[in-house]
Scaffold this active site. Structure first.
Site, PDB file in Angstrom:
ATOM      1  N   TRP A 102       0.829  -1.217   0.000  1.00  0.00           N
ATOM      2  CA  TRP A 102       0.000   0.000   0.000  1.00  0.00           C
ATOM      3  C   TRP A 102       0.852   1.251   0.000  1.00  0.00           C
ATOM      4  O   TRP A 102       0.512   2.261  -0.639  1.00  0.00           O
ATOM      5  CB  TRP A 102      -0.996  -0.009   1.169  1.00  0.00           C
ATOM      6  CG  TRP A 102      -1.910  -1.191   1.058  1.00  0.00           C
ATOM      7  CD1 TRP A 102      -1.989  -2.261   1.901  1.00  0.00           C
ATOM      8  CD2 TRP A 102      -2.845  -1.443   0.002  1.00  0.00           C
ATOM      9  NE1 TRP A 102      -2.903  -3.168   1.428  1.00  0.00           N
ATOM     10  CE2 TRP A 102      -3.447  -2.696   0.273  1.00  0.00           C
ATOM     11  CE3 TRP A 102      -3.224  -0.762  -1.148  1.00  0.00           C
ATOM     12  CZ2 TRP A 102      -4.413  -3.256  -0.568  1.00  0.00           C
ATOM     13  CZ3 TRP A 102      -4.188  -1.321  -1.988  1.00  0.00           C
ATOM     14  CH2 TRP A 102      -4.762  -2.549  -1.687  1.00  0.00           C
ATOM     15  N   ASP A 170      -0.979   7.159   6.173  1.00  0.00           N
ATOM     16  CA  ASP A 170      -2.093   6.256   5.901  1.00  0.00           C
ATOM     17  C   ASP A 170      -2.222   5.374   7.149  1.00  0.00           C
ATOM     18  O   ASP A 170      -1.337   4.566   7.433  1.00  0.00           O
ATOM     19  CB  ASP A 170      -1.755   5.411   4.661  1.00  0.00           C
ATOM     20  CG  ASP A 170      -2.794   4.332   4.377  1.00  0.00           C
ATOM     21  OD1 ASP A 170      -3.770   4.229   5.154  1.00  0.00           O
ATOM     22  OD2 ASP A 170      -2.632   3.601   3.380  1.00  0.00           O
ATOM     23  N   LYS A 194     -11.655  -1.354   8.497  1.00  0.00           N
ATOM     24  CA  LYS A 194     -10.878  -2.211   9.409  1.00  0.00           C
ATOM     25  C   LYS A 194     -11.219  -1.892  10.868  1.00  0.00           C
ATOM     26  O   LYS A 194     -11.839  -2.688  11.539  1.00  0.00           O
ATOM     27  CB  LYS A 194      -9.387  -2.048   9.127  1.00  0.00           C
ATOM     28  CG  LYS A 194      -9.035  -2.475   7.696  1.00  0.00           C
ATOM     29  CD  LYS A 194      -7.838  -1.748   7.179  1.00  0.00           C
ATOM     30  CE  LYS A 194      -7.683  -1.815   5.686  1.00  0.00           C
ATOM     31  NZ  LYS A 194      -7.605  -3.138   5.088  1.00  0.00           N
TER      32      LYS A 194
HETATM   33  N1  PMP Z   1      -3.965   1.463   2.830  1.00  0.00           N
HETATM   34  C1  PMP Z   1      -3.885   0.368   3.609  1.00  0.00           C
HETATM   35  C2  PMP Z   1      -2.929   0.376   4.759  1.00  0.00           C
HETATM   36  C3  PMP Z   1      -4.695  -0.738   3.343  1.00  0.00           C
HETATM   37  O1  PMP Z   1      -4.609  -1.812   4.120  1.00  0.00           O
HETATM   38  C4  PMP Z   1      -5.588  -0.699   2.251  1.00  0.00           C
HETATM   39  C5  PMP Z   1      -6.515  -1.834   1.907  1.00  0.00           C
HETATM   40  N2  PMP Z   1      -6.459  -2.956   2.601  1.00  0.00           N
HETATM   41  C6  PMP Z   1      -5.612   0.450   1.454  1.00  0.00           C
HETATM   42  C7  PMP Z   1      -4.810   1.511   1.784  1.00  0.00           C
HETATM   43  C8  PMP Z   1      -6.517   0.536   0.263  1.00  0.00           C
HETATM   44  O2  PMP Z   1      -7.787   0.814   0.700  1.00  0.00           O
HETATM   45  P1  PMP Z   1      -9.041   0.839  -0.288  1.00  0.00           P
HETATM   46  O3  PMP Z   1      -9.281  -0.557  -0.739  1.00  0.00           O
HETATM   47  O4  PMP Z   1     -10.122   1.385   0.579  1.00  0.00           O
HETATM   48  O5  PMP Z   1      -8.701   1.744  -1.405  1.00  0.00           O
END
Ligand code: PMP
Length: 358
Positions: A102, A170, A194
Site C-alpha cells: 500500500w 495512511d 478495518k
Molecule cells: N492502505 C492500507 C494500509 C490498506 O490496508 C488498504 C486496503 N487494505 C488500502 C490503503 C486501500 O484501501 P481501499 O481498498 O479502501 O482503497
C-alpha cells in the site's frame, strides 16, 4: 447460523454492539419515522451525526481546533490520488517510505502528479522488516508519506522518527488501535473497513496550516479545501457509512483507547508466542519491535499443510485467515473488534493441527 470468527483484513469483524445499533437504524432511525437509508444528507439529523463524529475523532486523537475532520468516499486509494493532486506539481516532489504494497501504491499514484521520491524501502526481503528511518528529511519536501501499519506483510511503526517535512500517514489498518501522538501529523487518513466501520467511508484529518498549502484550483470533489469547506456533504454523503463509523467511535470511546491497546497487545502476544514456539508455522516478521499488532502474517512449512490448515480453520468456524495473494500463507487480522477468546480459539486450532502434523 453460528457467527464465525472473522480474521479478514477488511472488511473485517465489527463489534456486535455496532452491528446491533446499525441494523436497528436501518429499520427506523431515532425518532425520524424513517430508515437511516432514507435520511437526507442535508438533514439536521445527519448534520448531528457529522458533528458528533468530528468531536469524537478529535477527542480520541487528542487534537484540537487546529485540525479539520472530514468524511470522504473512495477508500484509501482515493487518498493516494488526492494527496499528490493537492500538494504536488512537476517541480515539487514529496518523500515516501516504501514499507509494503500500500505504501508502494501510494508512491506510484503520486508519480502521476509530480515527483515522489522513495526515501527508504524494505522491498528486499519481501517487506518482512521496516527500513531505517531516513537520517535527514529536508524541510523543503511538501510532505513525507508513511503507512503506519502494513496490512499485507504485518509490520507496524511503533516509533516514528523525526521529520522536518510535514508528516502524512495512511492509518487505514491501525487507527485507534492504541495510544499514538496524532499531533505529529499534518494529515492522516483511514479507510474505515478495518477499525472504523464499513467500507465506502474514509476519514481524513488535516491540520489547518497544511490545508492552507493545498491547491485551490481543483475540481471540488478532489479538493481538500472544498471538502472541508462543505463539511463532508459536498455531494450526497454516505449517510449510513458515516453513521456506522460514528457508532464505532462511540464504542471505542466507551472502551477507552488504553484498554483497547492493552487488549490488542495481549491478543498479538498470544499469537506471536504460539508462532515463535511452533514447529509448523513461521512468522513473516522476525523483529519483535516491528511486528504488527493488527495483522499477524505467517506461513506453514509446506503448501500441503497450508491447505489442510485452512480446512481445519473452516471446520472450526474460523474464516478470513488466508494470507494476501502477494504474501501467501496466512494472516490473522486482530483489529479492535476481535476478542481475546477468538485468538485463543485460533491458537488452540493451531496446536491441534501441529499435534497431528509433527
Ligand atoms: N492502505 C492500507 C494500509 C490498506 O490496508 C488498504 C486496503 N487494505 C488500502 C490503503 C486501500 O484501501 P481501499 O481498498 O479502501 O482503497
Amino acid at each position: 447460523m453460528k457467527r464465525q470468527i472473522n480474521f479478514n483484513a477488511g472488511p473485517a469483524e465489527m463489534p456486535a454492539e455496532v452491528l446491533h445499533e446499525a441494523s436497528k437504524a436501518v429499520k427506523r432511525f431515532g425518532s425520524t419515522g424513517s430508515s437511516i437509508l432514507e435520511l437526507s444528507h442535508r438533514s439536521k439529523e445527519f448534520l448531528d451525526i457529522v458533528e458528533e463524529s468530528k468531536t469524537l475523532v478529535k477527542q480520541l486523537c487528542g487534537i484540537g481546533s487546529d485540525y479539520d475532520v472530514v468524511w470522504m468516499q473512495g477508500g484509501g486509494r482515493l487518498q493516494f490520488c488526492m494527496l499528490p493532486m493537492n500538494f504536488l506539481d512537476a517541480k515539487v516532489g514529496a518523500g515516501y517510505l516504501d514499507t509494503g504494497h500500500w505504501a508502494d501504491e501510494a508512491q506510484k499514484y503520486a508519480t502521476h502528479y509530480g515527483k515522489a521520491e522513495v526515501l527508504a524501502s524494505s522491498k528486499e526481503g519481501n517487506y518482512n522488516h521496516l527500513p531505517e528511518w531516513p537520517k535527514k528529511i529536508p524541510a523543503s519536501l511538501p510532505y513525507l508519506h508513511l503507512t503506519t501499519n502494513n496490512t499485507i506483510y504485518g509490520t507496524q511503526w511503533q516509533t516514528i522518527g523525526d521529520s522536518s517535512a510535514p508528516l502524512v500517514a495512511d492509518m487505514s489498518s491501525d487507527i485507534f488501535s492504541g495510544k499514538r501522538d496524532y499531533s505529529k501529523y499534518a494529515m492522516f487518513y483511514a479507510a474505515a473497513q478495518k477499525n472504523l466501520g464499513a467500507a465506502g467511508t474514509t476519514l481524513v484529518v488535516i491540520r489547518k496550516d497544511f490545508l492552507d498549502k493545498a491547491k485551490a484550483d481543483m475540481p471540488p470533489m478532489l479538493s481538500y479545501k472544498a471538502q472541508v469547506k462543505e463539511n463532508s456533504i459536498l455531494n450526497t454523503a454516505n449517510v449510513f457509512g458515516v453513521y456506522v463509523s460514528l457508532l464505532t467511535l462511540r464504542w471505542i470511546k466507551e472502551k477507552g483507547i488504553a484498554a483497547i491497546e492493552k487488549e490488542n497487545k495481549a491478543k498479538a502476544k498470544l499469537l506471536y508466542d504460539a508462532l515463535d514456539s511452533s514447529k509448523v508455522f513461521v512468522p513473516h516478521v522476525k523483529d519483535k519491535t516491528q511486528r504488527s499488532r493488527m495483522n499477524v502474517c505467517f506461513t506453514a512449512t509446506n503448501a500441503k499443510q497450508e491447505k489442510a490448515f485452512l480446512e481445519l480453520c473452516e471446520a472450526n468456524d474460523i474464516t478470513g485467515i488466508k494470507g494476501h495473494r502477494l504474501a501467501g500463507g496466512f494472516r490473522a487480522s486482530l483489529y479492535n473488534a476481535i476478542e481475546l477468546s477468538s485468538v485463543e480459539r485460533l491458537v488452540a486450532v493451531m496446536a491441534e493441527f501441529e499435534a497431528q502434523a509433527v
